[in-house]
Scaffold this active site. Structure first.
Site, PDB file in Angstrom:
ATOM      1  N   CYS A 110       0.853  -1.190   0.000  1.00 54.64           N
ATOM      2  CA  CYS A 110       0.000   0.000   0.000  1.00 54.64           C
ATOM      3  C   CYS A 110       0.892   1.244   0.000  1.00 54.64           C
ATOM      4  CB  CYS A 110      -0.903  -0.010   1.227  1.00 54.64           C
ATOM      5  SG  CYS A 110      -1.892   1.494   1.435  1.00 54.64           S
ATOM      6  N   CYS A 113       0.211   3.130   3.734  1.00 51.01           N
ATOM      7  CA  CYS A 113       0.643   2.603   5.036  1.00 51.01           C
ATOM      8  C   CYS A 113       1.749   1.567   4.946  1.00 51.01           C
ATOM      9  CB  CYS A 113      -0.541   2.009   5.790  1.00 51.01           C
ATOM     10  SG  CYS A 113      -1.234   0.522   5.037  1.00 51.01           S
ATOM     11  N   CYS A 156      -7.399  -1.078   1.252  1.00 49.73           N
ATOM     12  CA  CYS A 156      -6.408  -1.580   2.199  1.00 49.73           C
ATOM     13  C   CYS A 156      -7.096  -1.753   3.551  1.00 49.73           C
ATOM     14  CB  CYS A 156      -5.246  -0.603   2.317  1.00 49.73           C
ATOM     15  SG  CYS A 156      -4.042  -1.047   3.593  1.00 49.73           S
ATOM     16  N   CYS A 159      -5.404   0.831   6.422  1.00 50.82           N
ATOM     17  CA  CYS A 159      -5.575   2.291   6.372  1.00 50.82           C
ATOM     18  C   CYS A 159      -6.825   2.741   5.622  1.00 50.82           C
ATOM     19  CB  CYS A 159      -4.343   2.946   5.774  1.00 50.82           C
ATOM     20  SG  CYS A 159      -4.143   2.657   3.991  1.00 50.82           S
ATOM     21  N   CYS A 205      -8.533  -5.586  -9.864  1.00 52.13           N
ATOM     22  CA  CYS A 205      -8.122  -4.536 -10.800  1.00 52.13           C
ATOM     23  C   CYS A 205      -7.711  -3.318  -9.969  1.00 52.13           C
ATOM     24  CB  CYS A 205      -9.284  -4.215 -11.732  1.00 52.13           C
ATOM     25  SG  CYS A 205      -8.866  -3.074 -13.054  1.00 52.13           S
TER      26      CYS A 205
END
Length: 216
Positions: A110, A113, A156, A159, A205
């Site tokens: 990510c 984070c 995510c 976060c 995606c």
């Protein structure tokens, strides 16, 4: 008395106050100039002290939170495109992300984070124009939310940053090895029947701007 002598005495009497006044004014001016010079010197000294204090504070600010800055570099982003995707849910233009063409072995984290979300073992070329994966890196990495138009948003889990969407048109189970299929996390989006090898796994995606790649 001689008239000329009287005239000289009168002029002398008139000149004495003027001379005294000039002398007094000159002394006042001299005192004022000296006072001004002392004030300027004090101001310059005070300014230098303030500049030195500011420099010391800047040095302290630069030195003390070095670890915090390092953590911020690892865990945050100031990139406008990344922020627009992660925080506002913007979709980047297809075919524009370098990660769409990435072929090296590594992990995809990510961009906000730093959590590892996907692995190169689960990446494939979907032809969609965005980086695509058929599985996540591990359990509890990606969260799902069904949107008003029926699409499944993926974020995510740590976060809540927007990643992209998951679709049920990923690769067929028959096209993958049993070893890879066994590595699919239990909480991945379920779009296929394990008993039917022709059913399809999910296609994550993902916006490339929401990810950072680290070569293994």
């Amino acid at each position: 008395m001689n008239p000329k002598a009287v005239s000289h005495v009168a002029l002398l009497c008139l000149s004495l106050p003027a001379a005294a006044a000039f002398s007094t004014h000159r002394k006042i001016f001299a005192d004022a100039s000296a006072s001004s010079r002392r004030s300027i010197t004090k101001c310059q000294a005070s300014s230098n002290d303030e500049n030195n204090n500011d420099n010391n504070n800047n040095d302290n600010n630069n030195n003390e939170p070095a670890a915090a800055q390092t953590d911020q570099d690892k865990s945050g982003t100031n990139n406008p495109l990344r922020l627009a995707v992660l925080k506002l849910g913007l979709t980047e233009l297809k075919w524009t992300s370098p990660l769409n063409y990435e072929k090296r072995a590594g992990v995809y984290s990510c961009a906000n984070c730093g959590t590892v979300l996907f692995d190169s073992k689960g990446k494939y070329d979907s032809g969609s124009g965005w980086p695509s994966f058929w599985k996540t890196a591990d359990a509890d990495r990606v969260a799902y939310k069904k949107e008003w138009d029926g699409r499944m948003e993926c974020t995510c889990k740590k976060c809540k940053g927007h990643l992209g969407h998951a679709f049920p048109d990923g690769p067929r189970r028959i096209d993958l090895s049993e070893e890879l299929l066994e590595a699919v996390p239990a909480d991945d989006l379920n779009t296929s029947d394990p008993k039917n090898v022709y059913t399809r796994l999910p296609r994550y995606c993902v916006n490339g701007a929401s990810l950072k790649f680290q070569e293994r």
